[in-house]
Design an enzyme around this catalytic site. Structure first.
Site, PDB file in Angstrom:
ATOM      1  N   ASP A   1      11.425  -4.350  -2.425  1.00 32.36           N
ATOM      2  CA  ASP A   1      11.416  -4.734  -3.703  1.00 32.36           C
ATOM      3  C   ASP A   1      12.392  -5.589  -4.154  1.00 32.36           C
ATOM      4  O   ASP A   1      13.104  -5.573  -5.081  1.00 32.36           O
ATOM      5  CB  ASP A   1      11.566  -3.374  -4.580  1.00 32.36           C
ATOM      6  CG  ASP A   1      10.397  -2.401  -4.227  1.00 32.36           C
ATOM      7  OD1 ASP A   1       9.656  -2.500  -3.575  1.00 32.36           O
ATOM      8  OD2 ASP A   1      10.433  -1.195  -4.923  1.00 32.36           O
TER       9      ASP A   1
ATOM     10  N   ASP B   1       8.118   8.304   3.260  1.00 34.83           N
ATOM     11  CA  ASP B   1       6.809   8.592   2.763  1.00 34.83           C
ATOM     12  C   ASP B   1       7.093   8.776   1.438  1.00 34.83           C
ATOM     13  O   ASP B   1       7.787   9.509   0.830  1.00 34.83           O
ATOM     14  CB  ASP B   1       6.523  10.160   3.559  1.00 34.83           C
ATOM     15  CG  ASP B   1       5.203  10.426   3.497  1.00 34.83           C
ATOM     16  OD1 ASP B   1       4.528   9.756   2.517  1.00 34.83           O
ATOM     17  OD2 ASP B   1       4.560  10.557   4.480  1.00 34.83           O
TER      18      ASP B   1
HETATM   19  C1  GDL Z   1       8.754   1.629  -3.469  1.00 33.58           C
HETATM   20  C2  GDL Z   1      10.179   1.741  -3.461  1.00 33.58           C
HETATM   21  C3  GDL Z   1      10.740   3.026  -3.804  1.00 33.58           C
HETATM   22  C4  GDL Z   1       9.991   3.916  -4.541  1.00 33.58           C
HETATM   23  C5  GDL Z   1       8.385   3.840  -4.485  1.00 33.58           C
HETATM   24  C6  GDL Z   1       7.588   4.659  -5.258  1.00 33.58           C
HETATM   25  C7  GDL Z   1       9.877   1.871  -0.784  1.00 33.58           C
HETATM   26  C8  GDL Z   1      10.144   1.216   0.698  1.00 33.58           C
HETATM   27  N1  GDL Z   1      10.551   1.435  -1.760  1.00 33.58           N
HETATM   28  O1  GDL Z   1       8.100   0.668  -3.082  1.00 33.58           O
HETATM   29  O2  GDL Z   1      12.074   2.965  -3.767  1.00 33.58           O
HETATM   30  O3  GDL Z   1      10.309   4.887  -5.042  1.00 33.58           O
HETATM   31  O4  GDL Z   1       7.886   2.534  -3.928  1.00 33.58           O
HETATM   32  O5  GDL Z   1       7.429   3.888  -6.547  1.00 33.58           O
HETATM   33  O6  GDL Z   1       8.790   2.611  -0.920  1.00 33.58           O
END
Ligand code: GDL
Length: 466
Positions: A124, A231
């Site tokens: 992100d 996950d």
């Molecule tokens: C994401 C974010 C995570 C977030 C999740 C759900 C990863 C590697 N990064 O993309 O921080 O909580 O989505 O919104 O999953």
């Protein structure tokens, strides 16, 4: 069962969601659950802890460091592996040595309080580099590999047995197909990242309803190592109206042989994670046959003990019906799904065709709305706070449907109106209005929704307050 840090398979929890991080007391409660259930790893990565991402260059104050030290000690005392993560990707300059110094200074602080395992996260973040970085490294993946390898070497010199993890910028199948991070990103990581560094992967999607061993094998071949599953099945930070207390599911037991670990990044509200994490632990330990629903019902039986209320005790039957309403991102549990289907028939068919549905719906919906009301008497106030808004909203909708059904039974042609659901107040506000503008179809495409003609339908202009 005792958790074992020595087990190389990472089994446990990521505090890696957006929103308020868990409190020190919640983390200790989590560690108690984990140790009891045989989960062995906790990854500290709360997105909205300012020093995890936005202010990653700043050092911790002595108070902050003491608090983290207590958390780390609580994990160690229970035999858990504590991994400390930092996410510098929002604004790091890959070719600036001073930025590496900042990372080293932070890791050093963590080592002072006894931390031995680390992770660098690049999820992100902006999908581009400064011109100087781009010139020097050629690709995003090469720049990140250089930085992560350097930090890994530096860490291993100080902690020879350190476990080290990396979250790539494209971390799921869909992102890889879209070539997020540039063409060949994952192949470069496979080639250039030190083989001892673990790589995170969330499955085919960010929120993967299913993760098949075949999918993971393909990813492992490119990355040249088995990934660690991050996950997000039970993460709810992307939708303030929902939470997920359904079972860990959609992953066959064979998946365990294809990955270097499975870590769940669950609901932001800590008390709602009992069943998700309990069933993850059952999944990880089940021999080969695994029934998610059975694990759910057994975990719900245990969770029931947290639902002590003032007055009539909560029953397992009611808790399961409520839990089924907040099951998994891909759908409701069977009892809630049946209730929805029944409600749909009642609003679309004339009362003479309702048959048993009319009575069954009224009984079940009344039971559920009463249960929602009953939650106000929860003795565990943290659990009450975590549930309150959702339970209130559910009760509101059930009340409306129940009165609608009664009104149609009395006179199918009479217009229906509720004194408790006033236009603008009920389902009102900017977000609700925006949500009605575009409707998403099951294939993912968006089309103009009911809200586009709302102005005419409401018979007047959209109100603008001064
Ligand atoms: C994401 C974010 C995570 C977030 C999740 C759900 C990863 C590697 N990064 O993309 O921080 O909580 O989505 O919104 O999953």
């Amino acid at each position: 069962m005792m958790a074992r840090e020595a087990d190389p398979f990472l089994a446990g929890v990521i505090e890696g969601f957006y929103g308020p991080p868990w409190s020190p007391a919640e983390r200790v409660e989590l560690f108690d659950w984990m140790a009891k259930w045989g989960l062995n790893t906790y990854l500290y990565a709360p997105k909205d802890d300012l020093k995890h991402r936005t202010l990653w260059r700043e050092l911790y104050s002595p108070e902050e460091l003491t608090a983290l030290g207590r958390c780390l000690a609580a994990a160690n005392q229970r035999g858990l592996r504590f991994i400390y993560a930092i996410g510098p990707g929002l604004d790091i300059r890959y070719s600036r040595e001073t930025d590496l110094d900042h990372l080293r200074a932070r890791f050093e602080q963590m080592m002072q309080i006894g931390c031995r395992h680390f992770a660098l996260l690049f999820d992100d973040i902006p999908d581009r580099m400064e011109t100087a970085d781009a010139k020097r490294w050629g690709s995003f993946a090469a720049a990140q590999c250089h930085l992560v390898n350097a930090m890994w070497r530096w860490t291993r010199e100080r902690v020879p047995k350190a476990r080290f993890l990396f979250c790539p910028t494209p971390y799921c199948g869909r992102m890889a197909v879209r070539q997020l991070g540039g063409a060949g990103y994952l192949a470069t990581v496979g080639k250039e990242l030190e083989p001892d560094i673990d790589v995170f992967w969330t499955g085919p999607e960010i929120i993967s309803n299913e993760i098949e061993p075949g999918h993971v094998r393909e990813v492992a071949a490119i990355l040249r190592r088995k990934p660690v599953i991050w996950d997000n099945l039970h993460a709810n930070d992307y939708d303030g109206r929902r939470f997920y207390c359904g079972p860990y599911s959609g992953r066959p037991p064979e998946l365990r042989h294809e990955v270097a670990g499975i870590l769940s990044n669950p609901n932001t509200e800590f008390p709602l994670n009992y069943v998700p994490l309990r069933t993850l632990a059952t999944f990880l330990q089940s021999p080969s046959a695994w029934t998610a629903r059975e694990a759910y019902l057994s975990a719900m039986q245990e969770w029931l003990a947290h639902f002590a209320v003032v007055g009539q005790p909560v029953t397992l039957e009611d808790l399961v019906l409520f839990g089924d309403c907040y099951y998994l991102p891909c759908g409701e549990g069977p009892e809630a799904a049946a209730l929805c289907a029944r409600a749909q028939r009642l609003v679309t068919l004339p009362p003479q065709q309702w048959g048993e549905d009319g009575r069954t719906f009224q009984q079940q919906a009344t039971r559920l709305r009463d249960f929602c009301g009953h939650l106000a008497g929860l003795r565990d106030r943290a659990l009450f706070q975590a549930l309150h808004r959702r339970a209130w909203e559910l009760r509101e909708e059930l009340d409306l449907l129940l009165s609608y059904v009664r009104s149609r039974q009395a006179d199918p042609r009479a217009p229906f109106c509720s004194d408790f659901h006033l236009p603008g107040t009920y389902r009102g506000g900017m977000v609700a209005r925006l949500q009605r503008l575009l409707t998403q179809r099951p294939d993912g495409t968006f089309v103009p929704g009911t809200g586009t003609s709302e102005r005419q339908a409401a018979g007047g202009p959209i109100t603008t307050l001064p």
